[in-house]
Design an enzyme around this catalytic site. Structure first.
Site, mmCIF file in Angstrom:
data_model
loop_
_atom_site.group_PDB
_atom_site.id
_atom_site.type_symbol
_atom_site.label_atom_id
_atom_site.label_comp_id
_atom_site.label_asym_id
_atom_site.label_seq_id
_atom_site.Cartn_x
_atom_site.Cartn_y
_atom_site.Cartn_z
ATOM 1 N N ASP A 242 0.818 -1.226 0.000
ATOM 2 C CA ASP A 242 0.000 0.000 0.000
ATOM 3 C C ASP A 242 0.847 1.270 0.000
ATOM 4 O O ASP A 242 0.510 2.257 -0.659
ATOM 5 C CB ASP A 242 -0.919 0.030 1.235
ATOM 6 N N ASN B 231 -4.699 -2.540 -4.541
ATOM 7 C CA ASN B 231 -5.978 -2.514 -3.821
ATOM 8 C C ASN B 231 -5.871 -1.583 -2.619
ATOM 9 O O ASN B 231 -6.444 -1.844 -1.562
ATOM 10 C CB ASN B 231 -6.357 -3.935 -3.379
ATOM 11 N N SER C 172 -15.990 5.464 10.777
ATOM 12 C CA SER C 172 -14.519 5.445 10.962
ATOM 13 C C SER C 172 -13.959 6.797 11.394
ATOM 14 O O SER C 172 -12.891 7.218 10.940
ATOM 15 C CB SER C 172 -13.843 4.982 9.655
ATOM 16 N N ASP D 179 -10.975 -2.044 11.106
ATOM 17 C CA ASP D 179 -9.906 -3.001 10.760
ATOM 18 C C ASP D 179 -9.614 -3.931 11.934
ATOM 19 O O ASP D 179 -9.599 -5.162 11.792
ATOM 20 C CB ASP D 179 -8.624 -2.260 10.338
ATOM 21 N N GLU E 192 -11.129 -4.882 1.230
ATOM 22 C CA GLU E 192 -10.296 -5.733 0.369
ATOM 23 C C GLU E 192 -11.092 -6.865 -0.278
ATOM 24 O O GLU E 192 -10.784 -7.338 -1.367
ATOM 25 C CB GLU E 192 -9.132 -6.306 1.170
ATOM 26 N N HIS F 62 -5.161 -9.263 3.382
ATOM 27 C CA HIS F 62 -4.129 -9.386 4.420
ATOM 28 C C HIS F 62 -4.712 -9.664 5.800
ATOM 29 O O HIS F 62 -4.193 -10.479 6.553
ATOM 30 C CB HIS F 62 -3.286 -8.104 4.443
ATOM 31 N N ARG F 63 -5.825 -8.970 6.129
ATOM 32 C CA ARG F 63 -6.355 -9.142 7.488
ATOM 33 C C ARG F 63 -7.010 -10.515 7.676
ATOM 34 O O ARG F 63 -7.013 -11.054 8.785
ATOM 35 C CB ARG F 63 -7.321 -8.015 7.853
ATOM 36 N N LYS G 128 0.298 -6.506 1.928
ATOM 37 C CA LYS G 128 -0.420 -5.235 1.730
ATOM 38 C C LYS G 128 -0.058 -4.233 2.823
ATOM 39 O O LYS G 128 0.094 -3.047 2.553
ATOM 40 C CB LYS G 128 -1.930 -5.484 1.690
HETATM 41 O O1 LIG Z 1 -8.123 6.623 6.527
HETATM 42 C C1 LIG Z 1 -7.534 5.546 6.658
HETATM 43 O O2 LIG Z 1 -6.279 5.483 6.747
HETATM 44 C C2 LIG Z 1 -8.319 4.315 6.744
HETATM 45 C C3 LIG Z 1 -9.664 4.356 7.005
HETATM 46 C C4 LIG Z 1 -10.498 3.143 7.164
HETATM 47 O O3 LIG Z 1 -11.306 3.025 6.008
HETATM 48 P P1 LIG Z 1 -12.883 3.489 5.957
HETATM 49 O O4 LIG Z 1 -12.949 4.921 6.277
HETATM 50 O O5 LIG Z 1 -13.235 3.171 4.535
HETATM 51 O O6 LIG Z 1 -13.607 2.632 6.965
HETATM 52 C C5 LIG Z 1 -9.660 1.880 7.335
HETATM 53 O O7 LIG Z 1 -10.457 0.746 7.150
HETATM 54 C C6 LIG Z 1 -8.504 1.840 6.365
HETATM 55 O O8 LIG Z 1 -7.717 0.687 6.534
HETATM 56 C C7 LIG Z 1 -7.597 3.025 6.565
HETATM 57 C C1 LIG Z 2 -9.432 -1.445 4.566
HETATM 58 C C2 LIG Z 2 -8.104 -1.461 4.502
HETATM 59 O O1 LIG Z 2 -7.357 -0.801 3.598
HETATM 60 P P1 LIG Z 2 -7.685 0.252 2.427
HETATM 61 O O2 LIG Z 2 -9.109 0.701 2.554
HETATM 62 O O3 LIG Z 2 -6.711 1.376 2.664
HETATM 63 O O4 LIG Z 2 -7.407 -0.459 1.158
HETATM 64 C C3 LIG Z 2 -7.310 -2.251 5.476
HETATM 65 O O5 LIG Z 2 -6.074 -2.048 5.548
HETATM 66 O O6 LIG Z 2 -7.862 -3.086 6.207
#
Ligand SMILES: O=C(O)C1=C[C@@H](OP(=O)(O)O)[C@@H](O)[C@H](O)C1
Ligand SMILES: C=C(OP(=O)(O)O)C(=O)O
Length: 446
Positions: free
Chosen positions: A56, A101, A205, A322, A350, A394-395, A423
């Site tokens: 990422d 992704n 979030s 997450d 993902e 990954h998770r 990732k």
């Molecule tokens: O702003 C960020 O860094 C993130 C926000 C979250 O996504 P959502 O806002 O889509 O839930 C999280 O799931 C992602 O891994 C990272």
């Molecule tokens: C949702 C995730 O990542 P992103 O939305 O940044 O692809 C994650 O890292 O669990």
């Protein structure tokens, strides 16, 4: 290990019965990707320390380089970087950005390239083409962006015809992802006029938005936050803080903290403590509520087993989507039925994580039911051996590895396509081996 390239690789883990020790966490993905972009937009040079180098963050760094951030310099192990700031916009006028992704990369970069001039394509792997981006596009259009969908309306790939962003006012939705709002916030200080952002409806979030505001402040921009309903952003541009230290990743920490709560510990994770700006640090509170003993010191968090089996829970975890997956895996070890709520966003990450988690927890022997926004898990009486699918998520891989702690001695599980952890946590399997003393074989690069 399966060395046949035509069939998926897997990693076989025999029953694990203890975990103990100390490791340094990888840098936070969310902070690294914000820091790379903020440093690129800022005035002056930024030296980033302890950053994450994973799929990422590599996609983010490569995209910034394509946009004209020349002279970025990384240390040999990629944990340190020097980023020359571009003072508000990128010089390159045409680029195709491929971001795999990485949700943060595509969303943050879409708003950032709109600040410049020229034509830009943003795309990723097939799953990225199923992850919505309309709410961000609709917001950017209100401040002057021209954006086309080249395949399915509302989804990447997109082509952006950039001619700067005027600022003033826009409305945005935040019920599918907070990343759209973060993307707008990050770019707003470089718009032609100050920006008022109005959030229409629910915002999920939220801690990630708080993180965005905190980091903008560290790069010299003070945003007025009216209870997450309205934000006022000055168009003063960013100023590099010079040195910037990236915290260890709180979501990545969740797996070892969870394992220690099951299999004694203690496990001490360096690079993260209770002052963290990451919402996922509150995973440790959930873990404590389930029975673990959590303690903090300067620059570390530690977990060990307390009450076990863990206490079943019924909780809304919409602010830590997450780490909520790690809680779902932990429910395998609870003393009754647990429900995790507020996770409708799992469906557009993902993979469809509600479906994937239900499938794999069932394979471990749990009884599972789901709704559009929740998952209910009754732990197995006896853990089953299984081949766990990971859905290129990954998770899923890291969560299902915890099932090895429930197996009877001599039994094993297999994690399919284990390198999907690249990732966000390429060192995950090595760290698990270090902490458990297990001797499983890690497949080499895909
Ligand atoms: O702003 C960020 O860094 C993130 C926000 C979250 O996504 P959502 O806002 O889509 O839930 C999280 O799931 C992602 O891994 C990272
Ligand atoms: C949702 C995730 O990542 P992103 O939305 O940044 O692809 C994650 O890292 O669990």
């Amino acid at each position: 290990m399966n060395k046949n390239p035509s069939s998926p690789t897997f990693l076989e883990i025999r029953a694990l019965d203890h975990i103990q020790g100390e490791i340094r966490l990888p840098g936070s993905k969310s902070i690294t990707n914000r820091a790379l972009l903020l440093a690129s937009l800022a005035q002056g040079e930024t030296r980033l320390h302890h950053l994450l180098w994973s799929d990422d963050t590599r996609y983010m760094a490569e995209s910034l380089e394509k946009l004209g951030v020349q002279g970025m310099h990384f240390s040999a192990d990629y944990s340190e970087a020097v980023i020359p700031g571009q003072n508000g916009r990128f010089s390159v006028k045409n680029a195709e950005l491929f971001v795999g992704n990485s949700g943060t990369s595509i969303r943050f970069l879409t708003a950032a390239v709109a600040l410049g001039q020229g034509d830009f394509t943003l795309t990723g792997i097939e799953r990225m083409k199923e992850r919505p981006i309309r709410d961000l596009v609709d917001a950017l259009v209100q401040v002057g962006a021209k954006i086309d969908y080249t395949e399915n309306a509302g989804y990447p790939p997109i082509v952006l015809h950039a001619n700067g962003l005027q600022g003033e006012i826009l409305h945005i939705k935040g019920n599918i992802s907070s990343q759209y709002l973060t993307a707008i916030l990050l770019s707003a200080p470089c718009m032609q006029k100050p920006l008022k952002i109005v959030v229409d409806g629910e915002l999920i979030s939220k801690p990630y938005v708080t993180m965005t505001l905190r980091m903008m402040q560290q790069f010299g921009v003070e945003v007025k936050n009216l209870d997450f309903k309205e934000f006022h952003v000055p168009n003063t541009g960013y100023i590099s803080p010079g040195d910037y230290d990236v915290e260890g990743d709180a979501s990545s920490a969740s797996y070892a903290l969870a394992a220690a709560a099951i299999a004694d510990g203690p496990v001490r994770l360096l690079g993260l403590d209770e002052k963290s700006m990451q919402g996922d640090i509150h995973f440790a509170d959930v873990l404590a509520e389930m029975g673990a003993k959590i303690s903090y010191g300067k620059g570390f968090v530690e977990s060990r087993r307390g009450e076990f089996p863990l206490k079943a829970i019924d909780k809304d975890l919409s602010s830590i989507p997450d780490a909520a997956m790690t809680v779902a895996a932990l429910c395998l070890f609870a003393n009754g039925t647990s429900t995790i709520r507020g996770i409708h966003s799992w469906k557009v990450k993902e993979t469809d994580r509600i479906q994937a988690m239900a499938n794999e927890l069932r394979k471990a022997g749990a009884e599972v039911s789901t709704t559009d926004e929740s998952i209910t898990i009754t732990p197995p009486k006896v853990f089953k051996t299984a081949d766990f699918e990971t859905y290129n998520d990954h998770r899923m891989a890291m969560c299902m590895s915890l099932a090895a702690f429930g197996l009877e001695k001599g039994k094993s599980i297999r994690i399919l396509d284990p390198l999907c952890v690249n990732k966000t946590y390429p060192g995950y399997w090595k760290d698990l081996k270090t902490l458990t003393g297990a001797n499983f074989e890690i497949p080499s690069a895909k």
